[in-house]
Design an enzyme around this catalytic site. Structure first.
Site, PDB file in Angstrom:
ATOM      1  N   ASP A   1      68.868  77.908  54.208  1.00  0.00           N
ATOM      2  CA  ASP A   1      67.889  76.838  54.055  1.00  0.00           C
ATOM      3  C   ASP A   1      68.150  75.775  55.115  1.00  0.00           C
ATOM      4  O   ASP A   1      69.229  75.719  55.711  1.00  0.00           O
ATOM      5  CB  ASP A   1      67.971  76.243  52.645  1.00  0.00           C
ATOM      6  CG  ASP A   1      66.696  75.506  52.251  1.00  0.00           C
ATOM      7  OD1 ASP A   1      65.768  75.442  53.077  1.00  0.00           O
ATOM      8  OD2 ASP A   1      66.639  74.992  51.127  1.00  0.00           O
TER       9      ASP A   1
ATOM     10  N   ASP B   1      64.975  82.812  45.632  1.00  0.00           N
ATOM     11  CA  ASP B   1      66.382  82.405  45.615  1.00  0.00           C
ATOM     12  C   ASP B   1      66.583  81.466  44.446  1.00  0.00           C
ATOM     13  O   ASP B   1      65.687  80.711  44.090  1.00  0.00           O
ATOM     14  CB  ASP B   1      66.782  81.710  46.920  1.00  0.00           C
ATOM     15  CG  ASP B   1      66.334  80.253  46.937  1.00  0.00           C
ATOM     16  OD1 ASP B   1      67.200  79.378  46.798  1.00  0.00           O
ATOM     17  OD2 ASP B   1      65.123  79.999  47.072  1.00  0.00           O
TER      18      ASP B   1
ATOM     19  N   CYS C   1      74.256  98.511  31.719  1.00  0.00           N
ATOM     20  CA  CYS C   1      74.491  97.793  32.980  1.00  0.00           C
ATOM     21  C   CYS C   1      75.646  98.429  33.759  1.00  0.00           C
ATOM     22  O   CYS C   1      76.713  98.696  33.187  1.00  0.00           O
ATOM     23  CB  CYS C   1      74.791  96.333  32.690  1.00  0.00           C
ATOM     24  SG  CYS C   1      75.103  95.345  34.176  1.00  0.00           S
TER      25      CYS C   1
ATOM     26  N   CYS D   1      77.482  97.004  36.129  1.00  0.00           N
ATOM     27  CA  CYS D   1      78.374  96.037  36.770  1.00  0.00           C
ATOM     28  C   CYS D   1      79.809  96.205  36.265  1.00  0.00           C
ATOM     29  O   CYS D   1      80.066  96.843  35.239  1.00  0.00           O
ATOM     30  CB  CYS D   1      77.896  94.606  36.542  1.00  0.00           C
ATOM     31  SG  CYS D   1      78.321  93.922  34.925  1.00  0.00           S
TER      32      CYS D   1
ATOM     33  N   CYS E   1      80.614  95.109  32.611  1.00  0.00           N
ATOM     34  CA  CYS E   1      80.142  96.008  31.561  1.00  0.00           C
ATOM     35  C   CYS E   1      80.846  97.356  31.588  1.00  0.00           C
ATOM     36  O   CYS E   1      81.042  97.979  30.538  1.00  0.00           O
ATOM     37  CB  CYS E   1      78.631  96.200  31.692  1.00  0.00           C
ATOM     38  SG  CYS E   1      77.682  94.691  31.377  1.00  0.00           S
TER      39      CYS E   1
ATOM     40  N   HIS F   1      77.705  90.102  36.696  1.00  0.00           N
ATOM     41  CA  HIS F   1      76.791  90.722  35.725  1.00  0.00           C
ATOM     42  C   HIS F   1      75.386  90.126  35.848  1.00  0.00           C
ATOM     43  O   HIS F   1      74.392  90.871  35.887  1.00  0.00           O
ATOM     44  CB  HIS F   1      77.320  90.514  34.309  1.00  0.00           C
ATOM     45  CG  HIS F   1      76.316  90.853  33.251  1.00  0.00           C
ATOM     46  ND1 HIS F   1      76.030  92.154  32.876  1.00  0.00           N
ATOM     47  CD2 HIS F   1      75.482  90.059  32.510  1.00  0.00           C
ATOM     48  CE1 HIS F   1      75.082  92.152  31.958  1.00  0.00           C
ATOM     49  NE2 HIS F   1      74.741  90.891  31.714  1.00  0.00           N
TER      50      HIS F   1
END
Length: 293
Positions: free
Chosen positions: A25, A200, A238, A240, A243, A269
């Protein structure tokens, strides 16, 4: 670390060891978030460093110089983020200043061969005719991408939805559409249905830092005592790390103990949940069955 340190690594990719695209940005929203610590002039934004109190000036030219040094793939023009609430006169003054700053950003960024792509930003507050006027000018600049800014700054959710639904058809079809500062599931779905491609938001990691997890579209507070003896995974579907390898009880323990690992695992996660959600939207679009609801 400072621009010099990153520039000596060849930019953010080398500094972070990240080989995929990076968006930076311009600093406009960050200046906006300083509130009374900043003063906006035609030249740029004067503000006191929140770190050491040094007096600083950020201009469109300085923002482009810094972003070139960071060697980011997507660069944003320097704009003024219109606050909410704002009168029509205040919103127009802010929008027109952003357009002048956009022209200066364009001239500064393309003064030499660009390392990335410069995106324009549409402002105008909650006033449809100002948004339309801003979009026409920004689109006329012929930039490789266009963003809608000044949303998710305190306005009612319904007002954000109205802006998104109004702006989608007004943006040039041939370039990516970026909705700045939005990352909640329903808001992303509405935006995608209205032609937006890029988002974002700090929500996934902010929630993770505060012990909250996104599960099935809900927010779970892992500080809650009900997780103390729950030895199941956070979300069995999930992939990740949190998990796959850890139980809700362990995550609860980490968060209650204020262990940094707990915040990291929940952040990973939550980011995974957003990636899965956006991937599902993309698949639904390919299958011809996507709708914002």
């Amino acid at each position: 670390p400072g621009t010099e340190v990153i520039e000596k690594h060849g930019g953010l990719h080398g500094f972070m060891g990240w080989t995929r695209p990076i968006l930076t940005d311009s600093g406009g929203f960050q200046v906006f978030s300083l509130g009374a610590m900043r003063k906006i002039t035609e030249e740029g934004a004067k503000f006191a460093s929140p770190i050491n109190g040094d007096k600083l000036m950020l201009t469109p030219e300085a923002s482009m110089r810094i972003q070139r040094a960071l060697n980011s793939d997507i660069v944003m023009v320097f704009d003024e983020c219109t606050p909410y609430p704002a009168t029509e006169a205040e919103a127009r003054q802010s929008m027109e200043l952003s357009l002048r700053w956009s022209a200066r950003s364009h001239a500064a960024y393309y003064r030499e061969p660009p390392p990335g792509s410069l995106f324009g930003i549409v402002q105008g507050g909650c006033f449809p005719h100002l948004r339309r006027e801003s979009a026409q000018v920004v689109a006329s600049m012929g930039l490789p991408g266009i963003a809608v800014g000044g949303v998710s700054v305190g306005e009612p959710t319904e007002e954000m939805h109205h802006i998104v639904r109004q702006m989608g058809p007004l943006l040039p079809e041939a370039v990516p559409h970026y909705l700045m500062g939005v990352g909640t599931l329903r808001e992303m779905a509405i935006a995608v249905a209205n032609g937006f491609d890029l988002f974002d938001c700090v929500i996934p990691t902010r929630l993770g830092r505060h012990g909250a997890a996104l599960v099935g579209g809900e927010r779970w507070n892992l500080k809650n005592a009900r997780f103390r003896h729950d030895h199941t995974s956070l979300d069995g579907s999930c992939p990740c790390l949190a998990c796959r390898q850890h139980s809700r009880a362990y995550l609860h323990h980490l968060i209650k103990s204020e262990e940094l690992l707990g915040k990291i695992l929940l952040s990973l996660h939550n980011i995974t949940q957003l990636v899965r959600f956006t991937s599902a939207m993309g698949q639904a679009i390919e299958d011809g069955c996507f709708a914002e609801d």
